[in-house]
Design a protein around this motif. Structure first.
Motif, short mmCIF file in Angstrom:
data_model
loop_
_atom_site.label_atom_id
_atom_site.label_comp_id
_atom_site.label_asym_id
_atom_site.label_seq_id
_atom_site.Cartn_x
_atom_site.Cartn_y
_atom_site.Cartn_z
N GLN A 142 -6.03 0.84 6.05
CA GLN A 142 -6.03 0.00 4.85
C GLN A 142 -4.83 0.30 3.96
N ASP A 143 -4.36 1.54 3.97
CA ASP A 143 -3.18 1.88 3.18
C ASP A 143 -1.96 1.09 3.64
N TYR A 144 -1.84 0.87 4.94
CA TYR A 144 -0.75 0.06 5.47
C TYR A 144 -0.92 -1.40 5.02
N ILE A 145 -2.13 -1.91 5.13
CA ILE A 145 -2.39 -3.30 4.77
C ILE A 145 -2.11 -3.54 3.29
N ASP A 146 -2.54 -2.59 2.44
CA ASP A 146 -2.34 -2.73 0.99
C ASP A 146 -0.87 -2.72 0.61
N ARG A 147 -0.04 -2.09 1.43
CA ARG A 147 1.39 -1.96 1.13
C ARG A 147 2.26 -2.79 2.07
N GLN A 148 1.67 -3.81 2.66
CA GLN A 148 2.37 -4.58 3.68
C GLN A 148 3.69 -5.16 3.16
N GLU A 149 3.67 -5.76 1.99
CA GLU A 149 4.89 -6.38 1.46
C GLU A 149 5.95 -5.32 1.17
N MET A 150 5.54 -4.20 0.60
CA MET A 150 6.47 -3.12 0.30
C MET A 150 7.11 -2.57 1.57
N LEU A 151 6.31 -2.41 2.62
CA LEU A 151 6.81 -1.83 3.86
C LEU A 151 7.67 -2.82 4.64
N GLU A 152 7.32 -4.10 4.59
CA GLU A 152 8.06 -5.08 5.38
C GLU A 152 9.30 -5.60 4.64
N GLU A 189 10.53 -4.74 1.41
CA GLU A 189 11.33 -3.78 0.65
C GLU A 189 11.81 -2.61 1.50
N LYS A 190 11.41 -2.60 2.77
CA LYS A 190 11.90 -1.62 3.74
C LYS A 190 11.51 -0.18 3.41
N TYR A 191 10.33 -0.01 2.81
CA TYR A 191 9.82 1.34 2.59
C TYR A 191 9.09 1.80 3.86
N HIS A 192 8.91 3.11 3.97
CA HIS A 192 8.22 3.69 5.12
C HIS A 192 7.18 4.69 4.62
N ILE A 193 6.27 5.06 5.52
CA ILE A 193 5.33 6.14 5.22
C ILE A 193 5.69 7.30 6.14
N VAL A 194 6.08 8.41 5.53
CA VAL A 194 6.55 9.58 6.27
C VAL A 194 5.74 10.79 5.84
N ARG A 195 5.43 11.64 6.79
CA ARG A 195 4.68 12.84 6.45
C ARG A 195 5.63 13.93 5.95
N ILE A 196 5.23 14.56 4.83
CA ILE A 196 5.97 15.69 4.27
C ILE A 196 4.98 16.83 4.08
N GLY A 197 5.07 17.84 4.93
CA GLY A 197 4.11 18.93 4.85
C GLY A 197 2.70 18.44 5.10
N ASN A 198 1.80 18.65 4.13
CA ASN A 198 0.42 18.23 4.27
C ASN A 198 0.12 16.91 3.56
N LYS A 199 1.16 16.22 3.10
CA LYS A 199 0.97 14.94 2.42
C LYS A 199 1.85 13.87 3.07
N TYR A 200 1.71 12.64 2.60
CA TYR A 200 2.51 11.52 3.09
C TYR A 200 3.26 10.91 1.92
N ALA A 201 4.49 10.46 2.19
CA ALA A 201 5.30 9.84 1.15
C ALA A 201 5.59 8.39 1.52
N VAL A 202 5.39 7.48 0.56
CA VAL A 202 5.85 6.11 0.70
C VAL A 202 7.27 6.11 0.14
N CYS A 203 8.25 5.91 1.01
CA CYS A 203 9.62 6.19 0.59
C CYS A 203 10.63 5.29 1.29
N SER A 204 11.85 5.31 0.77
CA SER A 204 12.98 4.67 1.45
C SER A 204 13.78 5.78 2.14
#
Length: 434
Positions: free
Chosen positions: A239-249, A251-266
């Protein structure tokens, strides 16, 4: 058995469409989740979708996004939890750790060094970890390029960032392509970028790879540098992907893992050469699995009416369910129609399924893979589903591999149906897979 992948607009990053007896991706009902992940990885070539074929899915394709942790140097006192700590959680040592008796390494770069840290397996999958370093201590990537490591695609199968070849004990390829049911590869860099661990996951497709050999051919890898963090998340579900679909598609943001968390980032992405080939013997064994054969009347919430009785193998990595039906009920020989996810099984509702341990810990069995096809000798259409233990019932990433000690399982529920209770031995036995 032919390999297909779940999710609309799925790319073919391993070039399987060009390999004999390996099918290109098929269509299923998930709304662009895979296209988001693949756009993140820069995989943009489209492949035609198959019409009705014998259907098999590998939902693990959703996880080509890799995580990055600090990795210590070469481990000398090896245990499964030390070798696989980047990947495995729970009780890794319950899986056992095996070392190869024969390893050969070759590289066009005389400065590269590699070793096989260890391997483990169950009845469906083989897991191994390789450690690579430069003899002169150089770094594998430029400063900052340490996130979202992955295998880049190529113009042809032989131009992919990496590939594997696997043989069985008798020297025959593991399946028609030598890849069994497919493979995955993830990279982990140390904080100083001077040590790289490469995790290989091979779907053996139910074949026996023990005593055989695995060859990993590496050419290059890709890494990302974070340029802006939009938000951080503790966990990521679909659902996190679906909620951020426009941002990810858009605006070219990605979801990347950093340590024990995830970052929505460019991010910015670069590829780095990593040319080597390593071959090692597969000296492992599989055991301590539970075999279940519940009464047909108790699993009506799991099986379709046309399915026969169900068997289950419970390993420390997950649960494999198997059943069959008649060719006619499976539509064999009938005109083509829309592909269905399952013929014999009902959809697996992970929110209504759980594995409870003796200490009260609860994990959710989540669909990871399935396969199906005709058993000509028995004249039956057989279907198998693979479930993996998860801490949440709807994960978007598969970068969590939970190891469970089968001796500590108190209860297993699938779709609300109790298929196992500790102490009830009526339907329980040992599954000697090899």
């Amino acid at each position: 058995m032919r390999l297909h992948r779940l999710f609309d607009e799925l790319e073919d990053p391993f070039g399987l469409a060009d390999k004999k007896d390996v099918a290109v991706p098929g269509r299923a009902d998930a709304q662009r989740v895979m296209s988001l992940t693949h756009k993140k990885l820069g995989m943009t070539s489209k492949k035609a979708l198959n019409k009705k074929v014998i259907f098999s899915l590998l939902a693990a394709a959703i996880v080509v996004v890799s995580s990055v942790f600090g990795v210590s140097g070469i481990i000398r006192q090896k245990t499964a939890d030390m070798v696989f700590y980047d990947i495995f959680s729970g009780e890794p040592n319950a899986a056992g750790l095996y070392e190869s008796s024969s390893v050969s390494f070759d590289s066009s770069d005389s400065n590269l060094h590699a070793e096989v840290l260890g391997m483990t397996a169950d009845d469906q999958n083989l897991y191994s970890m390789i450690c690579v370093s430069y003899k002169d201590g150089r770094a594998f990537s430029e400063d900052g390029y340490i996130y979202g490591l992955y295998t880049p695609g190529g113009k042809s199968f032989d131009d992919l960032g990496c590939t594997v070849k696997c043989t069985q004990r008798d020297g025959d390829p593991l399946g028609a392509s030598g890849m069994g049911g497919g493979f995955g590869c993830r990279y982990f860099l140390s904080d100083d970028r001077k040590t790289m661990k490469i995790y290989l996951h091979l779907d053996t497709d139910g074949l026996d790879a023990s005593g055989g050999k695995l060859t990993f051919i590496s050419r290059r890898f890709a890494a990302q540098k974070i340029t802006e963090i939009k938000e951080t998340l503790d966990t990521v579900i679909t659902q996190d992907y679906i909620d951020r679909q426009e941002m990810l598609e858009k605006e070219k943001y990605h979801i990347v893992r950093i340590g024990n968390k995830y970052a929505v980032c460019s991010t910015e992405t670069k590829e780095f050469e990593l040319p080597f080939e390593i071959t090692f013997s597969l000296d492992y064994s599989v055991g301590n699995n539970l075999w279940l054969h519940p009464k047909r009347s108790t699993v009506t919430d799991i099986l379709m009416p046309n399915a026969s009785e169900m068997t289950a193998v419970i390993s420390c990595f997950g649960i494999t369910l198997h059943t069959s039906t008649s060719p006619k009920a499976a539509g064999i020989g009938e005109p083509e129609s829309d592909i269905k996810m399952f013929v014999c099984f009902r959809d697996i509702d992970s929110a209504d399924s759980k594995v409870v341990l003796d200490d009260g810990t609860v994990y959710y069995p989540v669909l990871n893979a399935s396969s199906s096809g005709m058993n000509e000798s028995a004249n039956r259409f057989e279907e198998t589903v693979r479930l993996q233990y998860k801490t949440v019932p709807s994960p978007a990433f598969e970068d969590e591999v939970i190891i469970v000690d089968t001796a500590k399982i108190r209860q297993i529920i699938i779709n609300g149906a109790v298929i196992y209770e500790k102490g009830d031995d009526n339907n329980v036995g040992k599954a000697d897979t090899h």
